[in-house]
Write a protein that holds these residues in place. Structure first.
Motif, short mmCIF file in Angstrom:
data_model
loop_
_atom_site.label_atom_id
_atom_site.label_comp_id
_atom_site.label_asym_id
_atom_site.label_seq_id
_atom_site.Cartn_x
_atom_site.Cartn_y
_atom_site.Cartn_z
N ASP A 318 1.11 -1.18 0.45
CA ASP A 318 -0.01 0.22 0.10
C ASP A 318 0.68 1.34 0.24
N ARG A 378 -6.26 0.90 -1.21
CA ARG A 378 -7.34 0.05 -0.32
C ARG A 378 -8.39 0.96 -0.37
N ALA A 532 5.15 -7.67 4.71
CA ALA A 532 4.18 -6.55 3.91
C ALA A 532 2.91 -7.39 3.25
N ARG A 534 3.13 -11.38 3.95
CA ARG A 534 3.17 -12.73 4.15
C ARG A 534 2.00 -13.48 4.01
N PRO A 590 -8.26 -5.18 16.81
CA PRO A 590 -8.29 -6.03 15.78
C PRO A 590 -6.64 -7.64 16.22
N TYR A 591 -7.26 -7.38 17.60
CA TYR A 591 -5.25 -7.80 17.55
C TYR A 591 -6.48 -8.98 18.84
N ARG A 592 -6.42 -10.44 18.43
CA ARG A 592 -7.17 -11.33 19.38
C ARG A 592 -6.22 -12.79 19.88
N ASP A 596 -7.35 -15.55 13.60
CA ASP A 596 -8.53 -15.59 12.54
C ASP A 596 -9.21 -16.65 11.92
N TYR B 313 -7.39 -0.31 8.32
CA TYR B 313 -6.08 -1.99 8.20
C TYR B 313 -5.23 -1.18 7.54
N GLU B 314 -4.34 -0.03 7.37
CA GLU B 314 -2.93 0.24 7.00
C GLU B 314 -2.10 0.69 8.25
N LEU B 315 -2.03 -0.40 8.73
CA LEU B 315 -0.82 -0.91 9.88
C LEU B 315 0.11 -1.28 9.95
N ASP B 318 6.89 -1.23 9.89
CA ASP B 318 7.92 -0.58 9.89
C ASP B 318 7.79 0.95 9.53
N HIS B 376 8.24 -2.02 13.96
CA HIS B 376 9.36 -2.67 13.05
C HIS B 376 10.31 -2.04 13.27
N PRO B 526 -3.32 -11.08 14.75
CA PRO B 526 -3.82 -10.07 14.22
C PRO B 526 -5.28 -10.32 13.86
N ASP B 527 -6.17 -9.48 13.28
CA ASP B 527 -6.62 -9.85 12.53
C ASP B 527 -6.70 -9.61 10.73
N HIS B 528 -7.08 -10.28 9.70
CA HIS B 528 -6.23 -11.01 8.55
C HIS B 528 -6.40 -9.71 7.86
N ARG B 529 -7.33 -8.51 8.04
CA ARG B 529 -7.46 -7.99 7.05
C ARG B 529 -6.29 -6.84 7.82
N ILE B 530 -5.48 -6.86 8.77
CA ILE B 530 -4.12 -6.24 8.56
C ILE B 530 -3.30 -6.99 7.79
N ASP B 531 -2.86 -6.01 6.75
CA ASP B 531 -2.15 -7.21 5.75
C ASP B 531 -0.52 -6.97 6.35
N ALA B 532 -0.13 -5.70 6.94
CA ALA B 532 1.10 -5.78 7.56
C ALA B 532 1.64 -6.67 8.19
N ARG B 534 -0.22 -9.77 8.38
CA ARG B 534 -0.17 -11.42 8.87
C ARG B 534 0.52 -12.06 8.68
#
Lengths: 638, 638
Positions: A318, A378, A532, A534, A590-592, A596, B313-315, B318, B376, B526-532, B534
């Protein structure tokens, strides 16, 4: 009068392969013919209109008239005109349409005349420095882009010299180069420009004219760099590649375009002087950069803030910057490395950036451009006004022009010179590196060799080469087998091993050789170090990176919710198709505790992709290249 | 003379819970006592020294003398002095050490006097505008930070008023506020400041003085916003939150500190006027922001370029910006939402940012600070000179000061006021939201309630509360059960369900209630939407986010090569420990046909973590919070 050598963008004195020039390679049909026709018919005029409208061309007129107080544009604005002149110079020799050649010649003449008129009596030529009320010449080498602009002027003149011969503009460039050499050449000021460009330009001018002083000055600039001659930028000395000498560096770093132009010059110097250590240093940096700092698209330069490479494996989708000019610069460097070494992996890299950076950056209309080439948008962003230069380098749609507008003119000159990057010759025969329907004429060991290439590449993987000349003795036709073919290529039906399909024969006119490349869709997996992406896959087809645009999603589905199933991609009605589901969004932190598992998912549906180079052609759209893979879940029904 | 109300940072007129002030809550030992002692003993003097050395304090002297031509620092430099004054004002009432209280009073007096001397006859006070040779007052509302500076001055005065009563500085602040209200109040200029701050300041001053005009002006500023009153920045109107009115927005966006300060003010206005719609709008935006735009650390604001939130989800880890001031602003907003609603999830968010942003930002020495709080750091960077302000907001080590130095002074005022964020009261009893060894004194339905909290939190999860007063009738002691306890909390040995452990009783002096929280290490996905992030996990222990620093790796191992095995974390010698392997690096283009199965790995070793708040305390180190999980691979031996 000095005569033009062959009409090639790069004419090394040494190295493994000799390039075949613009004109000697004619691209007559297919993907690149279409792109080049648009470039000739639309982009050149489009760029010139903006240069005129914004007063960047008038800067030359004002400088000629000694009225410099009102200069328009940024410090490097002159270079945009030079790149358009260079594009015209190539088109005069290489445009497929005779009408386009005439138009290019007219445009060349009118632009060149305005530039020449602005030259100072001592040869200096820059609209931003040295005039009344302006900063002194060379008073801001770090940021002033004076030598950078001079370099682009010289490159344009080299193109003219090689395609049409010497004229007033070329002679003006000699005087610019002479002035640069007298100030900065060996024995002169031990300084460098903040933005490399003068180095390749002087190296090429030396090749085109035989004047060794130009080469010596180019070499001096290359060797001076990395020794702290520039004040460190806010981003450090690495921004300027002034942190480590070229021969000692291990990877490309800092501002991506600067790093790539400098490296290209280092190859020029290395090849022309037989400096194998210097060449090896650049190859080492290239390899490390490809392994750790290059996007799937071939894009280079991850960071927006300083347009720099960033750290190893820092390849956010992104935030991907992947500037168009860096893509073009990577092609220029890879081409030099290909000529120097003969290794097709460099042509692979060129192909990657040609389709997925250059062709993606320039809109189908030839009048809209991406400056930054993100791999993940996005949100659909409708932030471009076709009647106004875009204020930022990042845009949601292709923009007509930018406040910093290096990319449109760089694309224009690259596309105009593209035939010069297709094929080479050596004592053994002819090598075809890039596939396009084209006519190639060259000479191998004194034998005229003409051949016709016929292909729908990259839509089809079939490349038929028909020889149009009889040969007295055997020669080799070498065809690049792209790395992505991965064992699937066949030459006249026989599987090919390795990166080159070669036929050696005393060819007769009419002989045809057919290379078949497997342009079936495939999935690509990232190295696990690229944080980014994975857990994702991308689809490719031949050299084309594919992407998913939100416009192709089922109604109500959001791009961020889509995960794809681990199934092979299919080709349907010309589109690459995967299967996927959408996963319900949560409204909590969004951290569990538990992984997920994407279990509350929709029914599977077709995920229809589009080539990355076509993204944002249908209006604003969210988009992503790397697609999250569904997490294995025994409970999931999907 | 107007009398101070209770010494609280925020004193809403309405809402569910009433805060207990600085002084009435004394933090006597443990984690925060130590941090606060360093703040009092080192940070205040450190900040003042830099203000003096850089001439930011002298700006007031020059303004007082009418000699403004030489002003130092950025347009918002005045505000740094105000934040130090505010910190002193809190410390005068709340520092544990009597000596520190005296020092704070002396520093307060000397700084306040220099500020007061710079006030103009009509009440206006800013060293950057309105003087001879300076821009006109209010000529650059978008970027000039005039009202922002006025707001910080007023906030400092409110702190003084509440902890010590009215004095010359407080009266100067009245006049500043009166001037602001006369120019911009209802019926005045329909404008807003580019950086919110004046809004909360005026709301608090209204609460502290009872002057309704201040509240009306605060409300007017809040309501005006989002209506395009500011020229769009290069980053768009969202940068200023001037794109959508507060009540219509669905998520926080644009510049993170601006967005959070504005939202805090909206809660102030909503609560004081009983405007439930406005409160609901902010809660909605908070929830969406927490679900989609917040780091594991509580950090907010993903983008470096414009210090903004970025998209859902842009998180990136790094590229994480997560400015310290945004962390503090999120605490200020969450506290207001906690007071307004009584819901402990807001206190959870405060705790997250307190430990992982504020405590992580300020070095143990109290003289070094992170401005940006990345998750990071790929490369160990030794880029800080302790004797020079850092030119950038991103640094590899904590820096002594910054060219833009909002964060050190903001941390100082927050830590000084921290006792005011610990506990509340209502008609039902007392609520403890943050755990620290402390003494709390308040009144419940006319009954004096004193209690002692004893805990080693967060090292231990045991919190013992001893009541020191006899009660004539039952009241409730409510203790927050953090969301991370996840069903594992016990109150006097009995499992607790839900976010509050409550005991209702006519307590007698000496009664003790013990809450046990499970501060065992745990993994977070993490929630699977947080690409950074995953395919990674993070470790936490209680409220503390853990991280891996390269300094703790086995010799020769590189951070980028480490993947962790999916095993539960252990606690060994006070450190959180995982098992991991390193995976061999490739030297090819990192995109392949086959998934990267991490199979060529090392023998497993202990991956020893450190609390994120301690990262970079042992010198330069690469660091990461999210750790790649080993990919399942049947062939892998590890």
């Amino acid at each position: 009068m000095v005569r033009a050598r062959e009409a090639v963008p790069v004419a090394p004195v040494g190295g493994r392969l000799a390039p075949i020039g613009v004109g000697a390679v004619e691209i007559t049909g297919g993907f690149w013919a279409e792109r080049r026709a648009v470039n000739s018919a639309s982009t050149l005029e489009h760029c010139t209109s903006w240069l005129e409208e914004l007063g960047w061309l008038a800067n030359f007129d004002r400088a000629a008239a000694g009225q410099r107080s009102e200069r328009s544009g940024r410090e490097f604005a002159d270079s945009e005109t030079y790149k358009v002149i260079e594009a015209c110079a190539w088109d005069v020799a290489g445009a497929a349409d005779p009408q386009a050649r005439e138009t290019a010649e007219r445009l060349y003449q009118s632009l060149a005349a305005r530039v020449v008129a602005a030259q100072q009596p001592d040869g200096y030529l820059n609209t931003r420095f040295g005039g009344a009320g302006q900063p002194e010449r060379y008073s801001d080498l770090a940021w002033g882009h004076e030598l950078y602009c001079a370099g682009h002027l010289i490159q344009a003149a080299v193109a003219r010299l090689r395609t049409a011969g010497e004229d007033a503009f070329v002679r003006a460039a000699y005087r610019v180069a002479d002035h640069v050499c007298s100030v900065f050449g060996p024995g002169g000021a031990e300084q460098v420009c903040g933005h490399p460009e003068i180095e390749t330009a002087l190296a090429e001018l030396a090749r085109a004219t035989g004047v060794d002083r130009y080469r010596q000055t180019a070499a001096a600039f290359v060797e001076r760099r990395g020794r702290g001659l520039l004040p460190p930028s806010l981003f450090g000395s690495a921004y300027f590649q002034d942190d480590v000498p070229v021969r000692e560096a291990t990877v490309l770093r800092g501002h991506a375009v600067r790093a790539l132009y400098l490296s290209a010059a280092a190859v020029d110097v290395a090849v022309d002087t037989g400096d194998d250590d210097l060449l090896a240093a650049v190859v080492r940096q290239w390899d490390a950069t490809l392994a750790r700092r290059t996007y799937l698209t071939g894009g280079m330069g991850s960071r927006l803030m300083d347009e720099s490479f960033g750290d190893d494996y820092e390849l956010p989708s992104d935030g991907a910057y992947a500037e168009t000019c860096a893509g073009i610069a990577s092609i220029m460097l890879a081409w030099r490395l290909l000529l120097a070494t003969g290794e097709e992996r460099f042509a692979d890299a060129m192909e990657r950036a040609m389709y997925n950076i250059v062709a993606a950056s320039v809109g189908r209309d030839g009048r809209s451009f991406f400056y930054a080439n993100t791999l993940h948008r996005r949100v659909a962003v409708d932030d471009v006004d076709p009647s106004t230069p875009h204020p930022r380098s990042v845009s949601g749609l292709r923009a007509p022009w930018f406040d910093v507008s290096c990319c449109p003119t760089n694309s224009a000159r690259f596309l105009a010179s593209l035939p010069g990057y297709v094929a080479t010759a050596d004592g053994d025969g002819v090598q075809i590196h890039q596939y396009a329907t084209s006519r190639v004429r060259t000479v191998v060991r004194g034998m005229n060799v003409d051949l016709d290439v016929e292909t729908d590449y990259p839509v089809s993987g079939r490349v038929a080469v028909t020889i149009r000349t009889d040969a007295a003795e055997p020669w080799s036709l070498s065809l690049r087998v792209p790395e992505w073919a991965d064992g699937g290529a066949r030459l006249d039906g026989v599987p090919v091993v390795g990166p080159v399909a070669r036929v050696t024969r005393a060819f007769s006119s009419g002989d045809t050789v057919v290379l078949d490349l497997p342009v079936v869709p495939r999935l690509v997996h990232p190295d696990h170090r690229i944080d980014a992406v994975r857990g994702t896959v991308a689809a490719m087809r031949g050299p084309l990176v594919e992407c998913l645009e939100s416009i192709d999603l089922p109604p109500g589905a959001r791009l961020e919710d889509v995960v794809v199933l681990p199934e092979p991609p299919r080709l349907e009605a010309g589109r690459v198709v995967l299967r996927g589901v959408t996963v319900e969004a949560s409204q909590q932190l969004p951290y569990r505790r538990e992984p997920d598992r994407s279990s509350r998912s929709s029914e599977p549906f077709d995920v229809v992709l589009v080539p990355y180079l076509e993204h944002a052609e249908r209006g604003p759209s969210a988009m992503r290249v790397w697609l999250p893979l569904a997490t294995p879940d025994p409970e999931a029904t999907a």
